[in-house]
Design an enzyme around this catalytic site. Structure first.
Site, PDB file in Angstrom:
ATOM      1  N   ASP A 151       0.833  -1.192   0.000  1.00  0.00           N
ATOM      2  CA  ASP A 151       0.000   0.000   0.000  1.00  0.00           C
ATOM      3  C   ASP A 151       0.876   1.254   0.000  1.00  0.00           C
ATOM      4  OD1 ASP A 151      -2.667   1.319   0.440  1.00  0.00           O
ATOM      5  OD2 ASP A 151      -1.681   1.953   2.293  1.00  0.00           O
ATOM      6  N   GLU A 156       1.783  -0.309  -5.072  1.00  0.00           N
ATOM      7  CA  GLU A 156       0.867   0.787  -5.375  1.00  0.00           C
ATOM      8  C   GLU A 156       1.770   2.011  -5.515  1.00  0.00           C
ATOM      9  OE1 GLU A 156      -3.324   2.630  -3.743  1.00  0.00           O
ATOM     10  OE2 GLU A 156      -1.738   2.272  -2.281  1.00  0.00           O
TER      11      GLU A 156
END
Length: 698
Positions: free
Chosen positions: A346, A387
């Protein structure tokens, strides 16, 4: 026996009524042996460290055991404590040292701290129920799970079809499962996943997190941190996702799920959040890292405040050597103990920031993990997905420091393909690049075929149904005046905002969803889609449902009957992709003389990218299927325009002819289990529809 080989494991002194000896300094965390438990932690700034032992659920410790000076080497405190039964206690730490906030030093003995390497966390094992002891503690876990002969073959990244899901939301409303909202509930749905045709699940955060962080009430509904992007402990599974209590066996149900998924040739990818923690900023709680070494674990401003590139209050100092070691230890633990196949990081751009927040050209953590394929026998084959952006404005899609190893969530695929499919004809050129694997941003000579993870939907944003049902976000239920969530959705409501009974609008939405699946699954790169998209799951226009632990976020399985045609189409396309290596890039050179990838317009081999609008475009994937010993050629035609267009088809040599496999514009038959031969040299691509052809000699 191991203890017989280590005769030093005998008590050397008594501290507060407990027999102890110096421990295993290189074994972080707590580890149980036959006659003793080893406790090891480290702190650069602490002067003293105490081990606290609690009876289960009791607020006060029944024992406090200071680490003697002879149980410290350098910055490491390690102690073996004899006579403990791991089922009879929970543990935590207290550290003392300097309190100098402007220098980032926050040592205070009043804080009870969770072991940074805790393998199980107590106190919040019931979903949505507040801590009942005033703080987090850890349990010692027995790692004696029997994996049997489980050793599944690794699926190449480009052959994965990833299905992103939230553990709780996936089955919470499914009346067919016995344990909704749990790891066990997912295991019950494995036959469904097999029918759908996916071969990898990406689980949204399952590390222990505090779902009640920032809880509030809006319009009579309690809102919590449902998604779980606020890690409390990196080494511990979220116990509230287990269907049963697992005292000192935490993780068994998750391991059973992973074993069963592997037995069904489905890989497991974890969404991991190393960019920030649940401790927040200056106003946040002391859980663990603040009290152990705040100045090491977090990026701090010159006056001791927290940099906030995560948008969640703090930013983990990922490129400090201590933090690098912890993250690598964590990943090794999940691969070795849980057999995890990969990780999606993330806000991964934070992993590449220096201690002052500036981007690094060769960030040590990212580089170390990339080179683990050469240096680390445990992480060597583990999939790494970034990401490639963060909340501080660093956007690195196509420029993330991949070191030939990392894959990326391709946000440009989402934006460009969404734009074109909804009728943004000016986006055709960009969309074709995305479908071809984004060679304009990923140099395949360096990055290979695994760089791009293609997606149109994920947990963050509209579901696929909502993408074609809403022109604007509808996040009023979140309580922020509809100001949260992205305004750049590239969505289209097909003529009516939200649910409608208008037959033509409903039919168009079904077709648009099928168009999306056809294009996604006929694109070079790794496809990923959001759980529930295959049967039109809706979040009622909410594109930021992070706080909605209710019907907004939970999958509504009753919609599967209403959207059975979409489910069948999706399952057909996953199977279609698997039997065409030319799409994945796994084919040999075409025996027909075609290039590996080519672009076409209304006339084959001709497409004028200088035109401001391109109504109809096609991509051809060509190669030789070595396994089946035949030519493999797929022709993807897209018409996002509101009128039908006749398309001239490329001529096929050697007795080959084109066969229709998919035609979303044909109401009578959209998919063809046995593709139908085209006798003419052209085909009508209906308005706002997609056709998929394959070459065959039959």
């Amino acid at each position: 026996m191991l203890e017989e080989m280590m005769p030093r494991w005998v008590p050397t002194e008594n501290v507060n009524g407990f027999e102890i000896c110096p421990g295993l300094y290189r074994d972080e965390g707590a580890t149980a042996f036959q006659s003793a438990v080893n406790f090891t932690v480290h702190s650069k700034g602490a002067v003293t460290c105490e081990l606290l032992l609690f009876h289960r659920k009791e607020p006060e410790p029944y024992a406090v055991i200071p680490f003697p000076e002879n149980c410290r080497i350098g910055d490491v405190f390690s102690m073996m404590v004899f006579g403990l039964d791991i089922e009879e206690f929970e543990y935590a730490y207290r550290l003392d040292g300097p309190w100098k906030p402007k220098e980032g030093l926050l040592f205070d003995k009043k804080h009870i701290l969770l072991d940074p390497y805790a393998k199980a966390v107590t106190g919040q094992s019931v979903w949505g129920k507040a801590l009942n002891t005033g703080g987090y503690r850890a349990r010692v876990v027995r790692n004696n799970f029997f994996w049997g002969s489980e050793k599944p073959d690794k699926i190449p990244m480009e052959k994965l079809i990833i299905y992103e899901m939230h553990v709780r939301g996936f089955t919470k409303m499914d009346k067919s499962v016995r344990h909704p909202g749990t790891f066990a509930g997912i295991k019950e749905k494995i036959p469904y996943l097999k029918t759908l045709g996916i071969n990898a699940v990406e689980l949204m955060p399952i590390f222990e997190f505090d779902e009640l962080q920032g809880s509030r009430e809006v319009d009579g509904k309690k809102l919590i941190d449902y998604w779980g992007y606020n890690t409390v402990s990196f080494f511990a599974p979220n116990t509230s996702y287990a269907a049963s209590t697992e005292y000192n066996r935490e993780g068994v149900e998750l391991k059973e799920l992973i074993r069963e998924l592997h037995d069904n040739q489905i890989e497991v990818i974890l969404d991991v959040v190393f960019n920030h923690t649940a401790e927040g900023n200056e106003c946040g709680p002391f859980i663990s890292f603040k009290g152990f070494d705040n100045q090491i674990y977090y990026m701090l401003t010159p006056d001791g405040k927290y940099y906030n590139f995560s948008g969640c209050g703090n930013t983990v100092n990922c490129n400090h050597p201590v933090v690098i070691k912890m993250i690598q230890d964590c990943l090794r633990y999940w691969v070795a103990e849980y057999r995890v196949d990969g990780f999606r990081f993330d806000l991964a751009s934070i992993l590449g920031r220096n201690e002052d927040g500036s981007p690094m050209e060769n960030p040590p953590l990212v580089k170390n993990l990339a080179y683990d394929s050469l240096l680390d026998p445990i992480l060597g084959n583990t999939k790494l997905i970034a990401e490639a952006w963060d909340a501080g404005g660093l956007y690195q899609v196509g420029s993330f420091p991949a070191f030939r190893r990392w894959s990326e969530w391709n946000g440009r695929y989402r934006d460009d393909v969404r734009e074109y499919l909804k009728g943004g004809l000016w986006a055709a050129g960009a969309a074709l690049q995305r479908i071809a694997g984004s060679p304009d941003i990923y140099d395949t000579r360096i990055r290979g075929k695994h760089a791009s993870v293609n997606f149109l939907t994920c947990h963050d944003g509209f579901t696929l149904y909502d993408l074609y049902s809403y022109n604007q976000k509808h996040n009023e239920a979140n309580g922020w005046g509809n100001l949260d969530g992205s305004d750049d959705n590239r969505s289209w409501n097909c003529g009516a905002e939200g649910d409608t009974d208008q037959v033509m609008v409903v039919e168009l939405r079904h077709r648009m969803m099928k168009n999306a699946f056809a294009v996604l699954l006929c694109s070079r790169g790794t496809p990923m889609f959001l759980a529930g998209d295959e049967f039109g799951n809706t979040q009622f226009g909410n594109n930021n449902a992070y706080c909605q632990d209710n019907e907004i976020s939970w999958l509504d399985w009753t919609r599967k009957e209403k959207f059975q045609d979409v489910f069948d189409f999706c399952a057909y396309m996953t199977a279609f992709r698997k039997r065409h290596p030319s799409i994945t890039g796994d084919a040999g050179a075409s025996s027909l003389g075609f290039p590996e990838i080519s672009f076409h317009g209304e006339v084959p081999w001709k497409l004028d990218f200088s035109r401001p609008e391109i109504r109809t475009a096609a991509v051809m994937f060509a190669g030789y299927d070595n396994k089946m010993a035949k030519e493999d050629c797929v022709y993807l035609l897209m018409n996002p325009y509101w009128e039908g267009v006749w398309i001239e088809l490329p001529q096929l040599p050697g007795g080959y002819s084109w066969h229709v496999a998919v035609n979303t514009g044909d109401k009578k038959q959209e998919i063809y289990q046995n593709p139908v031969r085209i006798s003419e040299e052209r085909i009508l691509v209906g308005p706002r529809s997609v056709i998929v052809l394959e070459a065959d000699q039959q």
